[in-house]
Design an enzyme around this catalytic site. Structure first.
Site, PDB file in Angstrom:
ATOM      1  N   HIS A   1     -32.437 -14.904  36.892  1.00  0.00           N
ATOM      2  CA  HIS A   1     -31.078 -15.119  37.393  1.00  0.00           C
ATOM      3  C   HIS A   1     -31.198 -15.486  38.884  1.00  0.00           C
ATOM      4  O   HIS A   1     -32.119 -15.019  39.565  1.00  0.00           O
ATOM      5  CB  HIS A   1     -30.323 -13.795  37.222  1.00  0.00           C
TER       6      HIS A   1
ATOM      7  N   ASP B   1     -35.462  -6.407  37.048  1.00  0.00           N
ATOM      8  CA  ASP B   1     -34.045  -6.768  37.002  1.00  0.00           C
ATOM      9  C   ASP B   1     -33.528  -6.343  35.629  1.00  0.00           C
ATOM     10  O   ASP B   1     -33.751  -7.016  34.632  1.00  0.00           O
ATOM     11  CB  ASP B   1     -33.872  -8.274  37.231  1.00  0.00           C
TER      12      ASP B   1
ATOM     13  N   CYS C   1     -25.977 -18.975  36.024  1.00  0.00           N
ATOM     14  CA  CYS C   1     -26.697 -18.538  37.228  1.00  0.00           C
ATOM     15  C   CYS C   1     -28.201 -18.600  37.024  1.00  0.00           C
ATOM     16  O   CYS C   1     -28.952 -17.755  37.528  1.00  0.00           O
ATOM     17  CB  CYS C   1     -26.286 -17.121  37.665  1.00  0.00           C
TER      18      CYS C   1
ATOM     19  N   LYS D   1     -21.623  -4.523  33.691  1.00  0.00           N
ATOM     20  CA  LYS D   1     -22.213  -4.894  32.396  1.00  0.00           C
ATOM     21  C   LYS D   1     -22.518  -3.650  31.558  1.00  0.00           C
ATOM     22  O   LYS D   1     -22.714  -3.748  30.356  1.00  0.00           O
ATOM     23  CB  LYS D   1     -23.477  -5.724  32.603  1.00  0.00           C
TER      24      LYS D   1
ATOM     25  N   GLN E   1     -29.247  -7.051  32.498  1.00  0.00           N
ATOM     26  CA  GLN E   1     -28.935  -7.228  31.068  1.00  0.00           C
ATOM     27  C   GLN E   1     -29.528  -6.108  30.217  1.00  0.00           C
ATOM     28  O   GLN E   1     -28.864  -5.572  29.341  1.00  0.00           O
ATOM     29  CB  GLN E   1     -29.488  -8.570  30.545  1.00  0.00           C
TER      30      GLN E   1
END
Ligand SMILES: *Cc1c(COP(=O)(O)O)cnc(C)c1O
Length: 416
Positions: free
Chosen positions: A133, A210, A374, A236, A213
């Site tokens: 991202h 990261d 993104c 999220k 998600q």
């Protein structure tokens, strides 16, 4: 995951009842049942998260940490209780290893600036992947510009899987940090993070994961994973916007300079010199997003109540169903077919711009995202300007997918 251990009928019934716990999913979109399939951009909020935020304002609102009155004590207890919830959710060894940020992006910027400023120098290397991202690319580009370090990128193959052989080649004695996604928001690829972390540690590098998600699709235990830094974002995780999480190992966070200066992050201030507060407050300058933390704490309790055994099995079942159904629509090509995937179906359709797909299906009550997600380098890698993306969450059902597929047939009729 264990998709075959939960009978499909039971899974569908549970998903339908979970859907009821999200008030917004009951509204109509353009006169149709709402099929919300834009979860990778943000998820909807269950009633208990909304109630926790309203409850905070109706019973406990005050500023935290400094007051001696009843409401300030309640607000502090609510805020710090949320930190305990989040620490438990991510399997942190200590509650002070959880830093509240604005979002995942701020967590990455914090590490890139604070840790990067101290540990990166000319000739050092930062290793990311080709499916990051923008939030996990640009902060490292800025850090490299400031320090003279070099950004290296691990390629992905035609399915969107990480090229582990290239990773092995690119990882070396100059690699100071590996910053990588655990689940690609553009492709759905799940990266072999435990293996990546082991190899990085063997090479003497630290790892930032990261998890923006991954954190709401997969069970995450930062200690079991061996992560040095892990970032996630509240909106999220079925929680509010404006609140995120940075987990960092105590020894690393302790040795890092502050990211921002201000109230709450200091131990003492004179005009000659200020000294820093202990963890986690050293990294939480100013009045924090108290209601956001309270909502996020409630969200983590909500997710744990549903449980990842069920969530992962349900989403795996739905992903298989959606993958088959969407790819069977004439003219559709999937973008991102890695062997280990979760929750995301990204696709293009012959002769139709993704934006037009999104607009037509919206009229049918179906919310999907279209664009570069993104992740412009991912679009470049696959030679497309954009994709249409359906992304799943625990409350989605086969009915949502059927509604999407019907709408995609309408798209063909409109544009054929
Ligand atoms: C959404 C997302 C981000 C950024 O999250 P913010 O809430 O915008 O900070 C970073 N990485 C991935 C993989 C994402 O999906």
């Amino acid at each position: 995951m264990a998709a075959d251990t939960v009978p499909a009928v039971e899974t569908a019934a549970r998903a339908a009842s979970i859907r009821e716990e999200f008030p917004i999913l009951g509204i109509e979109a353009h006169g149709r049942r709402l099929a919300y399939l834009d979860n990778a951009a943000t998820t909807q909020k269950p009633r208990e998260v909304i109630d926790a935020i309203a409850g905070y304002y109706t019973t406990s609102n005050a500023n935290v940490h400094r007051g001696v009155h009843l409401l300030s004590e309640r607000a502090t207890a609510a805020f710090e209780g949320a930190r305990d919830d989040v620490a438990a959710y991510f399997g942190a060894a200590h509650r002070h290893e959880i830093i509240f940020t604005r979002n995942a992006t701020e967590g990455i910027n914090l590490v890139a600036q604070s840790w990067g400023g101290r540990h990166l120098a000319a000739g050092d290397e930062v290793l990311i992947s080709a499916m990051e991202h923008h939030s996990n690319i640009v902060p490292w580009q800025l850090a490299c510009e400031r320090t003279g370090a070099v950004l290296k990128v691990v390629p992905i193959d035609d399915r969107g899987a990480l090229d582990m052989e290239a990773f092995g080649r690119l990882l070396g004695p100059r690699t100071k940090i590996v910053a990588m996604t655990q689940l690609s928001n553009a492709l759905g690829t799940v990266t072999p993070m435990a293996e990546i972390i082991r190899a990085a540690h063997d090479a003497g590098a630290v790892v930032l994961v990261d998890g923006a998600q991954a954190a709401y699709h997969l069970p995450v235990h930062v200690q079991a994973l061996g992560a040095d830094f892990y970032v996630a974002t509240g909106h999220k995780l079925y929680g509010p916007t404006g609140i995120g999480v940075l987990y960092g190992r105590e020894a690393l966070l302790d040795a890092m300079p502050p990211y921002q200066g201000g109230g709450d992050m200091i131990a003492s201030v004179t005009f000659e010199k200020s000294t820093w507060n202990t963890l986690p407050y050293k990294f939480e300058a100013g009045t924090p997003h108290i209601e956001g933390a309270v909502g996020l704490g409630a969200a983590t309790r909500f997710i744990r109540r549903i449980g990842f055994d069920w969530i992962a099995a349900h989403e795996a079942d739905l992903l298989a169903y959606a993958t088959a159904a969407v790819s069977a629509v004439p003219g559709v090509r999937l973008v991102g077919t890695a062997p280990v995937k979760a929750s995301i179906v990204s696709f293009v359709m012959d002769g139709v711009h993704p934006h037009d797909i999104g607009t037509v299906v919206d009229r049918m009550g179906v919310a999907i995202r279209t664009g570069h997600h993104c992740a412009q380098p991912v679009m470049a890698r696959f030679g497309v300007p954009a994709t249409a993306r359906a992304s799943l969450a625990m409350y989605n059902t086969r009915e949502d997918i059927d509604q999407l597929v019907d709408a995609l047939h309408d798209v063909r009729r409109v544009f054929a």
